[in-house]
Design a protein around this motif. Structure first.
Motif, PDB file in Angstrom:
ATOM      1  N   ALA A  48      12.773   9.213   0.128  1.00 37.75           N
ATOM      2  CA  ALA A  48      12.234   8.587  -1.086  1.00 37.75           C
ATOM      3  C   ALA A  48      10.869   7.979  -0.766  1.00 37.75           C
ATOM      4  O   ALA A  48      10.517   7.793   0.413  1.00 37.75           O
ATOM      5  N   ILE A  49      10.117   7.691  -1.820  1.00 40.89           N
ATOM      6  CA  ILE A  49       8.743   7.183  -1.637  1.00 40.89           C
ATOM      7  C   ILE A  49       8.591   5.895  -2.439  1.00 40.89           C
ATOM      8  O   ILE A  49       8.976   5.839  -3.613  1.00 40.89           O
ATOM      9  N   VAL A  50       8.021   4.861  -1.801  1.00 46.63           N
ATOM     10  CA  VAL A  50       7.702   3.632  -2.533  1.00 46.63           C
ATOM     11  C   VAL A  50       6.184   3.524  -2.617  1.00 46.63           C
ATOM     12  O   VAL A  50       5.477   3.660  -1.621  1.00 46.63           O
ATOM     13  N   VAL A  92      10.001   8.715  -6.597  1.00 45.33           N
ATOM     14  CA  VAL A  92       8.916   7.768  -6.332  1.00 45.33           C
ATOM     15  C   VAL A  92       9.245   6.470  -7.067  1.00 45.33           C
ATOM     16  O   VAL A  92       9.478   6.471  -8.276  1.00 45.33           O
ATOM     17  N   ILE A  93       9.258   5.375  -6.305  1.00 48.56           N
ATOM     18  CA  ILE A  93       9.591   4.061  -6.875  1.00 48.56           C
ATOM     19  C   ILE A  93       8.344   3.183  -6.774  1.00 48.56           C
ATOM     20  O   ILE A  93       7.797   3.010  -5.677  1.00 48.56           O
ATOM     21  N   ALA A  94       7.886   2.667  -7.902  1.00 48.13           N
ATOM     22  CA  ALA A  94       6.730   1.766  -7.867  1.00 48.13           C
ATOM     23  C   ALA A  94       7.228   0.354  -7.593  1.00 48.13           C
ATOM     24  O   ALA A  94       8.151  -0.119  -8.253  1.00 48.13           O
ATOM     25  N   ALA A  95       6.620  -0.302  -6.597  1.00 45.66           N
ATOM     26  CA  ALA A  95       6.924  -1.715  -6.312  1.00 45.66           C
ATOM     27  C   ALA A  95       5.724  -2.509  -6.798  1.00 45.66           C
ATOM     28  O   ALA A  95       4.656  -2.482  -6.188  1.00 45.66           O
ATOM     29  N   ILE A  96       5.892  -3.185  -7.945  1.00 45.58           N
ATOM     30  CA  ILE A  96       4.736  -3.732  -8.679  1.00 45.58           C
ATOM     31  C   ILE A  96       4.672  -5.246  -8.537  1.00 45.58           C
ATOM     32  O   ILE A  96       5.678  -5.935  -8.732  1.00 45.58           O
ATOM     33  N   CYS A 116       9.604  -4.554 -10.523  1.00 44.34           N
ATOM     34  CA  CYS A 116       8.437  -5.404 -10.784  1.00 44.34           C
ATOM     35  C   CYS A 116       8.723  -6.868 -10.462  1.00 44.34           C
ATOM     36  O   CYS A 116       9.810  -7.367 -10.745  1.00 44.34           O
ATOM     37  N   ALA A 117       7.717  -7.532  -9.904  1.00 38.33           N
ATOM     38  CA  ALA A 117       7.857  -8.972  -9.630  1.00 38.33           C
ATOM     39  C   ALA A 117       7.698  -9.740 -10.926  1.00 38.33           C
ATOM     40  O   ALA A 117       6.860  -9.396 -11.765  1.00 38.33           O
ATOM     41  N   ARG A 118       8.510 -10.776 -11.069  1.00 37.38           N
ATOM     42  CA  ARG A 118       8.360 -11.674 -12.212  1.00 37.38           C
ATOM     43  C   ARG A 118       6.946 -12.258 -12.190  1.00 37.38           C
ATOM     44  O   ARG A 118       6.378 -12.478 -11.125  1.00 37.38           O
ATOM     45  N   ALA A 182      13.311  -5.197  -2.598  1.00 35.40           N
ATOM     46  CA  ALA A 182      14.155  -4.675  -3.684  1.00 35.40           C
ATOM     47  C   ALA A 182      13.875  -3.187  -3.893  1.00 35.40           C
ATOM     48  O   ALA A 182      14.803  -2.394  -4.130  1.00 35.40           O
ATOM     49  N   ALA A 183      12.600  -2.791  -3.777  1.00 33.90           N
ATOM     50  CA  ALA A 183      12.248  -1.381  -3.988  1.00 33.90           C
ATOM     51  C   ALA A 183      12.848  -0.510  -2.889  1.00 33.90           C
ATOM     52  O   ALA A 183      13.354   0.596  -3.148  1.00 33.90           O
ATOM     53  N   LEU A 184      12.838  -1.028  -1.631  1.00 29.77           N
ATOM     54  CA  LEU A 184      13.401  -0.244  -0.512  1.00 29.77           C
ATOM     55  C   LEU A 184      14.918  -0.097  -0.702  1.00 29.77           C
ATOM     56  O   LEU A 184      15.473   0.997  -0.538  1.00 29.77           O
TER      57      LEU A 184
END
Ligand code: NAD
Length: 697
Positions: A48-50, A92-96, A116-118, A182-184
C-alpha cells in the motif's frame, strides 16, 4: 528526489511531498509523485502507499511560482497525476494535515482513502482568482460531500475545517494530531481485508431535488456575482457532476475552466494576487535588513484617524498610548473607540470581555512624558505644517533613541516634517485611509532620509495589523490622492460640459467603481478638496480648475456631514438624492462660461476619469514615486473602490491596449473643455504604447 521523498515502512511505501512553503504541486513535485507511485507499484514488498506532505501543509495546491508558465501544464500535469493515483494497483491513502486546498484537495480526492487531522483547513479557492478547480474538483467534491455543500464551497472559495466533514465520503477517518500512524494502520487493515472501496469518481451525487436546487442556486449566484463570470462557471461545472457521467463531467469542467482562463476578470484577479505579493518587496531591502522591534505604539491625536489607527494596533494586542492636547478631545476620541467596539459586540463580532481587553490596552494621556518607552509614534493631528512642526519637535525631544516617528499626513511633505527632528532617518509616512480600522490600504511613504530598517519595520508592522502596504515616494498626494485629483477634476469638467453629478457617478458605478466621484466627495467632505484647491491656485496658476466645486462649497454644501453636497441627504441617511438646486447651479455656471451643454455618453465619461488615473499613474511610475505599476493597482483596488475584476487602472489600461489608451487621450486633447494640456500622454505611456508593451510587462 526533488519535490517529494520516497521511503518504505514495513510493507507500506511513504511518498512525502516536499516543496516548501506549502507543497505546491509544481512540475518537480508532480514528476516525483509519479516516480514514487511507479516505484511502489513495481516493488513486490510494498502492499500500500501513503501520500503525505512535509512541513506546514499536506498541499496548498498549484505552485504559484509556475503560474502562467509552460511548466504549469507540462506532463505529468495535475490531471494526469490524479489519473496515476486512481489507477494505482496498490491502494493509495492520503494522510492529510494542516492545509489541503485547491489542487491539493483535488489530488487527495483521487486517492483511494483519506485520513485527515482534525483542524485541517479544506478549500477549493480557485474562484477567488476568477477560475474554477480544473483537475476534477467540481466533479469529485459533490460526489464526496453532496451537491449543496460542495457548491457552496466551490462558488465561495471559502475554507472549511476538516471536522465539518465527519460522516461524509471525503474523509475515512478524522484523527487528532499527526495522521501518519492512523494512515499506516489503515493501510495494513485495507491490505489484510483485501477489499477496495469505490473511487470517488465511481460514486454518484446524491441529491433528490438536484435540478430544482441548481435552478435556485443559479438565480442566487447570478444576482450576487455581478462582474464576475467565475461563480456561474463553477456552478455549471458542479451541475455537470449531477447530470453527466464522470468523464463527460470532467470534459465540461475543462471547457468551463479554459473559458475562464481567457477572461479579463480572471486575468485581473490573478494580476492582483501577484501584485499583493510583490508590493511587500522593496528592491534595495533584502533579508539582511533587520526590522526593529515594535511592542508599544503611541498615537498623537484622537480624532477620526488617530482613533481608527489606535484600534488597528490594540486589535492585534499591541498597547497604545493615545495623546491629545485637551481632555475633552481625548474623552471624545475614547468614546468613539468604545462606541465602535460596542457596536461590534452588539453585532456578535466581539465578546464583551474582548471589548474590555482592547480598551484596556489603550492608555489615554495629555502628557508627552508617557511616550518615552514607545517604540513607534504615529502623528495624526491637524493637516497643518505649523502644528506638525510643533508635534515633531516635541517628539524628537521625548522619544527614546531608535523609536520610529511616523506621520499620517495626506498632503504635506514628509521630508520637511523629518527636518523638524534631529533624526530624519527615523521618520516615515504612514498614510492610513478612512475609516482606518476598516480600510485595507496603507501607503508607506519613504522619505529622502528614511532608514532601510525603518521602512522594513513599517512594512512588517503593516502585515501584523493586516494592512496591504504599498511604498510611495514623497510627492503631493502620494500615489493615490495625486491620481484621484486628476480623476475628480475630469469629473468637474464634465459637469461644465453637460453632465449632472448623478450621470457621472452612475456611469462610473455601473462600470464597477464602488462610488462615483461626487458621492465620494460628499462622503469625504467637499471642504477637503476645497482646501487643496485653494493651495493649488497659489502653486499651480496654470492648472485649469472648474470653479463649480468652489461655488458649491461657498454655499456650505460640504457633503454628508452638512446634509447637503452634490446631493441632498435626509437626516441620518446616507442615500444620495439628486438636488435640483445643484443642477440649477451647474446650468447657471455653464451660462456664465458660455458653454453650450452637449450629451455625453457613458463610455466617454468612464474613459475621461479612468484614463486620467492612468496618465497620472504613468507619471508617478516614471518619476519613481511608485516602485511598480502593480503597486498603483493595489492602491486603487484596496483604497479607492476600484473594481478588483478590472485589476486596477494600470492593469485595465494594459487590457485595453496602451495604443488605444493613447488614441483616446489624443481625442480628449482636442476638446478645449477637457483640460487639453493634461492629455499629453506621459512619456512612459507613449513609449510603451509605441513598443506595443504594457505597464505590467
Ligand atoms: P481630526 O480633526 O479628526 O483629528 C485631529 C485630532 O488631532 C483632533 O482630535 C485634535 O484635537 C488633535 N490635535 C490637534 N493638534 C494636536 C496636537 N498638537 N497634539 C495632539 N493632538 C492634536 O483629523 P483627522 O481627519 O483625524 O486627520 C488627522 C491627520 O490624518 C491629518 O494629517 C490628515 O490629513 C490625515 N488623514 C486624514 C484622512 C481622513 O480621511 N480624515 C485620511 C488620511 C489621512
Amino acid at each position: 528526489m526533488a519535490g517529494a521523498h520516497y521511503s518504505v515502512e514495513g510493507s507500506v511505501a511513504l511518498i512525502t511531498m516536499d516543496n516548501p512553503p506549502v507543497n505546491g504541486l509544481g512540475y518537480a513535485t508532480r514528476v516525483a509523485l509519479v516516480d514514487g507511485l511507479q516505484t511502489a507499484n513495481a516493488d513486490p514488498k510494498v502492499n500500500a502507499i501513503v501520500l503525505r506532505g512535509s512541513g506546514k501543509a499536506f498541499s496548498g495546491g498549484a505552485d504559484i511560482r509556475e503560474f502562467g508558465t509552460p511548466k504549469a501544464w507540462m506532463e505529468p500535469n495535475l490531471l494526469s497525476l490524479i489519473r496515476y493515483v486512481e489507477q494505482s494497483d496498490k491502494p493509495v491513502i492520503a494522510a492529510i494535515h494542516a492545509v489541503v486546498m485547491g489542487g491539493g484537495l483535488e489530488l487527495a480526492l483521487g486517492c483511494h482513502y483519506r485520513i485527515c487531522a482534525r483542524g485541517t483547513q479544506v478549500a477549493l479557492p480557485e474562484v477567488k482568482l476568477g477560475l474554477l478547480p480544473g483537475a476534477g474538483g467540481t466533479q469529485r467534491l459533490p460526489r464526496a460531500i453532496g451537491l449543496q455543500h460542495a457548491l457552496n464551497m466551490i462558488v465561495s472559495g471559502s475554507t472549511v475545517m476538516s471536522e465539518r466533514f465527519a460522516g461524509t465520503r471525503l474523509f475515512d477517518q478524522i484523527v487528532d494530531g499527526d495522521p501518519l500512524p492512523a494512515a499506516l494502520a489503515f493501510a495494513e487493515k485495507v491490505v489484510s481485508e483485501g477489499s477496495r472501496k469505490p473511487l470517488v469518481r465511481d460514486l454518484s451525487v446524491r441529491e433528490p431535488h438536484a435540478e430544482a436546487y441548481l435552478q435556485f442556486a443559479r438565480n442566487v449566484v447570478q444576482s450576487s456575482s455581478k462582474g464576475y463570470p467565475a461563480p456561474m462557471n463553477c456552478l455549471e461545472a458542479v451541475a455537470a457532476s449531477v447530470k453527466l457521467p464522470f468523464d463527460e463531467g470532467l470534459k465540461r469542467e475543462r471547457a468551463l475552466f479554459v473559458e475562464l482562463m481567457a477572461t479579463e476578470e480572471s486575468r485581473a484577479l490573478r494580476h492582483l494576487f501577484f501584485a499583493e505579493r510583490s508590493a511587500s518587496k522593496i528592491p534595495d531591502i533584502g533579508a539582511e535588513v533587520q526590522p526593529r522591534s515594535v511592542r508599544k505604539v503611541a498615537l498623537i491625536g484622537a480624532g477620526t484617524m488617530g482613533g481608527g489607527i489606535t484600534m488597528n494596533f490594540v486589535n492585534v494586542g499591541i498597547p497604545v498610548v493615545l495623546l491629545e492636547t485637551r481632555q475633552d478631545a481625548l474623552d471624545r476620541g475614547m468614546a468613539t473607540i468604545r462606541g465602535n467596539y460596542e457596536n461590534s459586540a452588539r453585532k456578535g463580532k466581539l465578546k464583551a470581555e474582548q471589548v474590555q481587553e482592547r480598551l484596556g490596552l489603550i492608555h489615554p494621556t495629555l502628557d508627552y512624558a508617557d511616550l518615552k518607552d514607545c517604540d513607534m509614534v504615529i502623528e495624526a493631528v491637524f493637516e497643518d505644517m505649523t502644528v506638525k512642526e510643533d508635534v515633531f519637535r516635541r517628539l524628537d525631544s521625548v522619544m527614546k533613541p531608535g523609536a520610529i516617528l511616523a506621520t499620517n499626513t495626506s498632503t504635506l511633505d514628509v521630508d520637511r516634517i523629518a527636518s523638524f527632528t534631529s533624526r530624519p532617518a527615523d521618520v516615515i509616512g504612514t498614510h492610513f485611509f478612512s475609516p482606518a480600522n476598516v480600510m485595507r490600504l496603507l501607503e508607506v511613504v519613504r522619505g529622502k532620509h528614511t532608514a532601510k530598517d525603518v521602512l522594513a519595520t513599517t512594512m512588517q508592522l503593516a502585515r501584523t495589523i493586516r494592512k496591504t502596504a504599498v511604498v510611495s515616494g514623497v510627492c503631493d498626494g502620494f500615489i493615490g490622492n495625486r491620481m484621484i485629483e486628476q480623476y475628480s477634476r475630469q469629473g468637474l469638467l464634465l459637469l461644465e460640459e453637460g453632465c449632472t453629478p448623478d450621470q457621472v457617478d452612475k456611469a462610473l458605478e455601473s462600470w464597477g467603481m464602488a462610488m462615483g466621484p461626487f458621492r465620494m466627495g460628499d462622503l469625504a467632505g467637499n471642504d477637503v478638496g476645497w482646501y487643496i484647491r485653494k493651495r493649488r491656485y497659489q502653486e499651480r496658476p496654470d492648472m485649469k480648475y472648474p470653479q463649480i466645486a468652489d461655488k458649491l462649497c461657498e454655499m456650505g454644501r460640504f457633503g454628508q456631514k452638512t446634509g447637503k453636497g452634490w446631493y441632498q441627504y435626509a437626516p441620518g441617511k446616507r442615500d444620495a438624492v439628486p438636488d435640483p438646486v445643484v443642477n440649477e447651479l451647474i446650468v447657471k455656471h455653464r451660462e456664465e462660461l458660455g458653454v453650450r451643454p452637449r450629451r455625453i455618453g457613458k463610455d466617454e465619461i468612464v474613459q475621461r476619469l479612468v484614463y486620467a488615473l492612468v496618465n497620472e499613474g504613468a507619471r508617478i511610475l516614471e518619476e519613481g514615486i511608485a516602485l511598480r505599476a502593480s503597486d498603483i493597482d493595489m492602491v486603487y483596488v484596496t483604497g479607492y473602490g476600484f473594481p478588483p475584476y478590472r485589476g486596477g487602472p494600470m492593469c485595465f489600461a494594459d487590457g485595453v491596449g496602451l495604443y488605444n489608451v493613447v488614441q483616446a487621450m489624443r481625442r480628449f486633447a482636442d476638446n478645449p473643455h477637457a483640460a487639453p494640456e493634461f492629455w499629453t500622454p506621459a512619456p512612459l505611456l507613449s513609449r510603451l504604447a509605441r513598443e506595443g508593451k504594457g505597464f505590467n510587462g
